[in-house]
Write a protein that holds these residues in place. Structure first.
Motif, PDB file in Angstrom:
ATOM      1  N   ASN A 113      -8.064 -20.029   9.210  1.00  0.00           N
ATOM      2  CA  ASN A 113      -8.922 -19.931   8.001  1.00  0.00           C
ATOM      3  C   ASN A 113      -8.580 -18.540   7.025  1.00  0.00           C
ATOM      4  N   LEU A 114      -7.136 -18.487   6.902  1.00  0.00           N
ATOM      5  CA  LEU A 114      -6.646 -17.500   6.111  1.00  0.00           C
ATOM      6  C   LEU A 114      -6.289 -18.299   5.047  1.00  0.00           C
ATOM      7  N   VAL A 115      -6.584 -17.455   3.669  1.00  0.00           N
ATOM      8  CA  VAL A 115      -6.227 -18.086   2.524  1.00  0.00           C
ATOM      9  C   VAL A 115      -5.012 -17.690   1.902  1.00  0.00           C
ATOM     10  N   LEU A 116      -4.476 -18.730   1.193  1.00  0.00           N
ATOM     11  CA  LEU A 116      -3.306 -18.157   0.444  1.00  0.00           C
ATOM     12  C   LEU A 116      -3.663 -18.198  -0.976  1.00  0.00           C
ATOM     13  N   VAL A 117      -3.204 -17.093  -1.628  1.00  0.00           N
ATOM     14  CA  VAL A 117      -3.609 -16.564  -2.878  1.00  0.00           C
ATOM     15  C   VAL A 117      -2.332 -16.775  -3.864  1.00  0.00           C
ATOM     16  N   SER A 118      -2.675 -17.199  -5.124  1.00  0.00           N
ATOM     17  CA  SER A 118      -1.531 -17.527  -5.843  1.00  0.00           C
ATOM     18  C   SER A 118      -1.285 -16.254  -6.854  1.00  0.00           C
ATOM     19  N   PRO A 119      -0.416 -16.230  -7.612  1.00  0.00           N
ATOM     20  CA  PRO A 119      -0.068 -14.870  -8.359  1.00  0.00           C
ATOM     21  C   PRO A 119      -1.281 -14.692  -9.551  1.00  0.00           C
ATOM     22  N   ASP A 120      -1.965 -15.685  -9.743  1.00  0.00           N
ATOM     23  CA  ASP A 120      -3.159 -15.441 -10.823  1.00  0.00           C
ATOM     24  C   ASP A 120      -4.519 -15.001 -10.110  1.00  0.00           C
ATOM     25  N   GLY A 121      -4.250 -15.172  -8.851  1.00  0.00           N
ATOM     26  CA  GLY A 121      -5.373 -14.654  -8.115  1.00  0.00           C
ATOM     27  C   GLY A 121      -6.330 -15.467  -7.667  1.00  0.00           C
ATOM     28  N   PHE A 122      -6.137 -16.663  -7.638  1.00  0.00           N
ATOM     29  CA  PHE A 122      -7.014 -17.884  -7.098  1.00  0.00           C
ATOM     30  C   PHE A 122      -6.421 -18.415  -5.833  1.00  0.00           C
ATOM     31  N   VAL A 123      -7.591 -19.187  -5.221  1.00  0.00           N
ATOM     32  CA  VAL A 123      -7.191 -19.930  -3.828  1.00  0.00           C
ATOM     33  C   VAL A 123      -6.188 -20.945  -4.199  1.00  0.00           C
ATOM     34  N   HIS A 124      -5.209 -20.918  -3.397  1.00  0.00           N
ATOM     35  CA  HIS A 124      -4.101 -21.719  -3.431  1.00  0.00           C
ATOM     36  C   HIS A 124      -4.379 -22.879  -2.423  1.00  0.00           C
ATOM     37  N   PRO A 125      -4.035 -24.322  -2.798  1.00  0.00           N
ATOM     38  CA  PRO A 125      -4.282 -25.476  -1.923  1.00  0.00           C
ATOM     39  C   PRO A 125      -3.530 -25.449  -0.562  1.00  0.00           C
ATOM     40  N   ASP A 126      -2.492 -24.598  -0.367  1.00  0.00           N
ATOM     41  CA  ASP A 126      -1.893 -24.701   0.771  1.00  0.00           C
ATOM     42  C   ASP A 126      -2.770 -23.838   2.121  1.00  0.00           C
ATOM     43  N   GLY A 127      -3.429 -23.015   1.677  1.00  0.00           N
ATOM     44  CA  GLY A 127      -4.249 -22.338   2.776  1.00  0.00           C
ATOM     45  C   GLY A 127      -5.599 -22.864   2.941  1.00  0.00           C
ATOM     46  N   ALA A 128      -6.434 -22.023   3.665  1.00  0.00           N
ATOM     47  CA  ALA A 128      -7.801 -22.331   3.835  1.00  0.00           C
ATOM     48  C   ALA A 128      -8.628 -22.537   2.384  1.00  0.00           C
ATOM     49  N   GLN A 129      -9.651 -23.344   2.282  1.00  0.00           N
ATOM     50  CA  GLN A 129     -10.346 -23.501   0.876  1.00  0.00           C
ATOM     51  C   GLN A 129     -11.540 -22.912   0.998  1.00  0.00           C
ATOM     52  N   LEU A 130     -11.661 -21.550   0.955  1.00  0.00           N
ATOM     53  CA  LEU A 130     -12.591 -20.638   1.188  1.00  0.00           C
ATOM     54  C   LEU A 130     -12.624 -19.615   0.016  1.00  0.00           C
ATOM     55  N   PRO A 131     -13.855 -18.942  -0.337  1.00  0.00           N
ATOM     56  CA  PRO A 131     -13.787 -17.931  -1.206  1.00  0.00           C
ATOM     57  C   PRO A 131     -12.983 -16.895  -0.719  1.00  0.00           C
ATOM     58  N   ILE A 132     -12.579 -15.698  -1.771  1.00  0.00           N
ATOM     59  CA  ILE A 132     -11.944 -14.556  -1.450  1.00  0.00           C
ATOM     60  C   ILE A 132     -12.763 -13.455  -2.141  1.00  0.00           C
ATOM     61  N   ASN A 133     -12.553 -12.377  -1.769  1.00  0.00           N
ATOM     62  CA  ASN A 133     -13.279 -11.134  -2.384  1.00  0.00           C
ATOM     63  C   ASN A 133     -12.593 -10.618  -3.622  1.00  0.00           C
ATOM     64  N   SER A 134     -13.523 -10.362  -4.614  1.00  0.00           N
ATOM     65  CA  SER A 134     -13.245 -10.100  -6.002  1.00  0.00           C
ATOM     66  C   SER A 134     -12.384  -8.686  -5.898  1.00  0.00           C
ATOM     67  N   ALA A 135     -13.118  -7.879  -5.360  1.00  0.00           N
ATOM     68  CA  ALA A 135     -12.574  -6.372  -5.331  1.00  0.00           C
ATOM     69  C   ALA A 135     -11.210  -6.307  -4.585  1.00  0.00           C
ATOM     70  N   GLY A 136     -11.016  -7.181  -3.694  1.00  0.00           N
ATOM     71  CA  GLY A 136      -9.557  -7.247  -2.842  1.00  0.00           C
ATOM     72  C   GLY A 136      -8.740  -7.817  -3.899  1.00  0.00           C
ATOM     73  N   ILE A 137      -8.957  -8.626  -4.711  1.00  0.00           N
ATOM     74  CA  ILE A 137      -8.025  -9.275  -5.444  1.00  0.00           C
ATOM     75  C   ILE A 137      -7.631  -8.021  -6.657  1.00  0.00           C
ATOM     76  N   MET A 138      -8.581  -7.351  -7.036  1.00  0.00           N
ATOM     77  CA  MET A 138      -8.367  -6.287  -8.155  1.00  0.00           C
ATOM     78  C   MET A 138      -7.359  -5.145  -7.493  1.00  0.00           C
ATOM     79  N   ILE A 139      -7.603  -4.783  -6.242  1.00  0.00           N
ATOM     80  CA  ILE A 139      -6.911  -3.950  -5.631  1.00  0.00           C
ATOM     81  C   ILE A 139      -5.599  -4.206  -5.315  1.00  0.00           C
ATOM     82  N   HIS A 140      -5.525  -5.529  -4.359  1.00  0.00           N
ATOM     83  CA  HIS A 140      -4.425  -5.726  -3.743  1.00  0.00           C
ATOM     84  C   HIS A 140      -3.431  -6.283  -4.630  1.00  0.00           C
ATOM     85  N   SER A 141      -3.869  -7.351  -5.679  1.00  0.00           N
ATOM     86  CA  SER A 141      -2.873  -7.666  -6.804  1.00  0.00           C
ATOM     87  C   SER A 141      -2.076  -6.542  -7.369  1.00  0.00           C
TER      88      SER A 141
END
Length: 301
Positions: A113-141
């Protein structure tokens, strides 16, 4: 007539031992090799971070490391609702990274259930198709963009890290373990609310600067980085969390008149030269990883 009692001769206090100053000149060049002794033949070794020629094999190892890291956080009680995230660069596509899905307890995270995140901050088809944390994207990217040397970023709202963060101060280097953070700890002295804007993520990345691998986020929590493995970031995080607890205990004692003593910069730098090495950190966390595999190995698949 009874003999008079004589006062015992005063005993001189022993002279204080000279403060030993160590240096690295006669020690092994490898920081990890300084931490153990093998046999005379040199065939007994402690292993550091494994190396991979195949990026797809490394991807599987990275995902297992990430699942172990989250399950350790669950074991330590770091889960806090929707908060908390670890990201790690994908070895196959290094501009992508793996991340936990939002709303899944740390203890229930597996490689599946790990999610692969693309450079633009969206869920990539190759990982789990589940939502990710908005704040996490802002900090980690922002961190992954600002620090190409960093493979892993870890952040959550652990109890003692939150408590110490309200002071907006670094921890003191008072114990051997604290030397992990000698010249290696930033403080982000601001809180602009939940991180939902990219500018706040960029500000946190700027506070870390080009070399520091840990930060105290004022009124928020802790953040740590890893160069070689997820284990590195997770070990730094649990160490900083425990040291925040130590700091709170020491401050309580100091408020009642006890004087605290910090380690001087020279001794802290000598100790940090061994403790801060990514392979040494990986070896330090490996017993916890092995224990989790023993206890819950079936959950990593």
């Amino acid at each position: 007539m009874a003999p008079a009692l004589l006062d015992p001769a005063p005993v001189a206090a022993p002279a204080p031992a000279a403060h030993l100053k160590q240096d690295l000149s006669n020690l092994a060049k490898s920081p990890l090799q300084r931490t153990y002794i093998g046999n005379k033949e040199g065939t007994i070794h402690m292993e550091g971070v494994p190396q991979f020629d195949d990026p797809y094999k490394k991807r599987e190892w990275v995902k297992e490391q990430l699942a172990i890291g989250f399950q350790y956080w669950g074991k330590e009680g770091y889960a806090e609702g929707l908060s908390g995230h670890i990201t790690v660069r994908d070895p196959v596509m290094p501009d992508h990274y793996w991340m936990n899905p939002v709303g899944v307890h740390f203890s229930a995270i597996t490689t599946r259930n790990l999610v692969l995140v693309s450079p633009d901050g969206f869920v990539h088809p190759d990982g789990a198709q589940l939502p990710i944390n908005s704040a996490g994207i802002m900090i980690h990217s922002a961190i992954h963009e600002a620090r190409p040397d960093v493979q892993v970023a870890a952040h959550c709202h652990s109890l003692h890290g939150k408590a110490w963060s309200v002071f907006g101060k670094p921890i003191d280097i008072m114990t051997q373990d604290a030397c992990l953070f000698h010249d290696n700890l930033a403080v982000y002295e601001s809180f602009g609310g939940i991180v939902l804007a990219p500018e706040e993520g960029a500000n946190i990345a700027a506070a870390l600067g080009p070399k520091k691998n840990a930060a105290i986020l004022q009124n928020h929590g802790l953040l740590t980085l890893g160069h070689e493995s997820v284990a590195e970031a997770v070990y730094l995080f649990q160490s900083l969390e425990r040291l925040c607890k130590v700091q709170l205990l020491v401050e309580a004692a100091a408020a009642n008149g006890l004087k605290k003593k910090v380690i001087d910069d020279e001794d802290a730098a000598f100790t940090a030269a061994t403790l801060q090495n990514p392979h040494t950190i990986y070896a330090n966390f490996r017993p916890e990883m092995d224990l989790l595999k023993f206890e819950r190995g079936h959950l990593f698949l």
